[in-house]
Design a protein around this motif. Structure first.
Motif, short mmCIF file in Angstrom:
data_model
loop_
_atom_site.label_atom_id
_atom_site.label_comp_id
_atom_site.label_asym_id
_atom_site.label_seq_id
_atom_site.Cartn_x
_atom_site.Cartn_y
_atom_site.Cartn_z
N THR A 38 0.82 -1.21 0.00
CA THR A 38 0.00 0.00 0.00
C THR A 38 0.85 1.26 0.00
OG1 THR A 38 -0.12 -0.05 2.43
CG2 THR A 38 -1.90 -1.16 1.21
N GLY A 39 2.17 1.11 -0.11
CA GLY A 39 3.04 2.27 -0.15
C GLY A 39 3.72 2.62 1.15
N ARG A 40 3.73 1.66 2.08
CA ARG A 40 4.37 1.90 3.37
C ARG A 40 5.88 1.82 3.22
NH1 ARG A 40 6.04 -1.60 7.31
NH2 ARG A 40 5.16 -3.36 6.15
N SER A 59 5.58 5.00 -2.24
CA SER A 59 4.30 5.69 -2.35
C SER A 59 3.69 5.58 -3.74
CB SER A 59 4.48 7.17 -1.97
OG SER A 59 3.28 7.89 -2.14
N HIS A 60 4.50 5.83 -4.77
CA HIS A 60 3.96 5.87 -6.13
C HIS A 60 3.98 4.50 -6.80
CE1 HIS A 60 3.58 10.19 -5.97
NE2 HIS A 60 4.78 10.24 -5.42
N ASP A 64 5.46 -1.92 -0.42
CA ASP A 64 5.85 -1.78 0.98
C ASP A 64 7.33 -2.08 1.10
OD1 ASP A 64 3.27 -1.17 1.66
OD2 ASP A 64 2.79 -3.13 2.51
N LEU A 65 8.07 -1.19 1.76
CA LEU A 65 9.52 -1.31 1.86
C LEU A 65 9.98 -1.17 3.30
CD1 LEU A 65 10.72 0.95 -1.11
CD2 LEU A 65 10.90 -1.54 -0.96
N GLU A 66 10.91 -2.01 3.68
CA GLU A 66 11.67 -1.87 4.92
C GLU A 66 13.13 -2.02 4.55
OE1 GLU A 66 10.29 -4.76 7.72
OE2 GLU A 66 8.21 -4.08 7.61
#
Length: 209
Positions: A38-40, A59-60, A64-66
């Motif tokens: 979802t863009g987290r 975001s675009h 989801d990234l960590e």
């Protein structure tokens, strides 16, 4: 919530996700991503401008990234910037697996004030970068603008991605770079989306990527 704890997607399939760690004598990097997110974004690379650009990708691109990285920033940002790109590319490749059923191609033109950047990409299995940015300053804040090319080289090589970046307009380095990352994110989103008409097939007339 960890990426592995996420529920199934709306289509009932498991999220396409990966966690990749890469450790060298210069850096220690970990990237977790979920292509059906979802863009987290939680990015801590030690390079603030790069963290800001990962915010744009998440975001675009609805990824989801960590991301965490520790590197020899007392020397300069080069090794960390490159190794984060390498690890991100490897995570993309792992999350996509055999690439069955994806759209494969993506393209987008992103404006940001006076800047206009076109990105086209193909998850072809053949690494290539054509880099057409003309950045007028050597730095944006503390970030060396020549590192933008090194970052995308690392992604293209390790995600086995054909990638074209073309600057159509722009005189402000920050605007040009951010427009590039936004266009890359939207292209990535387009290319990695599941095509229901593919029915899980390899998106190639050759039957293999």
């Amino acid at each position: 919530m960890q990426l592995s704890d996420r529920p199934l997607t709306a289509s009932g399939t498991a999220p396409r996700q990966a966690t990749v760690s890469r450790r060298t004598g210069e850096t220690d990097v970990q990237v977790s991503l979920n292509l059906d997110g979802t863009g987290r974004c939680q990015a801590d690379t030690g390079i603030p401008f790069l963290d800001h650009m990962f915010d744009q990708i998440a975001s675009h691109g609805l990824i989801d990234l960590e991301i965490t990285a520790k590197g020899d920033l007392h020397i300069d940002d080069h090794h960390t910037n490159e190794d984060v790109g390498i690890t991100f590319g490897l995570a993309l490749a792992e999350a996509l697996g055999d690439r069955k059923g994806i759209v494969r191609f993506g393209h987008f033109v992103a404006p940001l004030d006076e800047a206009l950047v076109q990105v086209a990409l193909d998850f072809s299995g053949r690494p290539h970068l054509t880099y057409g940015l003309d950045l007028p300053t050597e730095r944006v804040g503390t970030y060396e603008t020549q590192l933008v090319r090194e970052f995308f080289v690392a992604i293209a090589n390790n995600a086995k991605l054909t990638l074209h970046l073309r600057q159509l307009d722009g005189i402000n380095s920050h605007h040009i770079i951010e427009a590039t990352f936004k266009a890359f994110a939207r292209s990535l989103r387009m290319a990695t989306e599941v095509d229901p008409r593919r029915a899980g097939q390899i998106p190639s007339s050759k039957g293999v990527l």
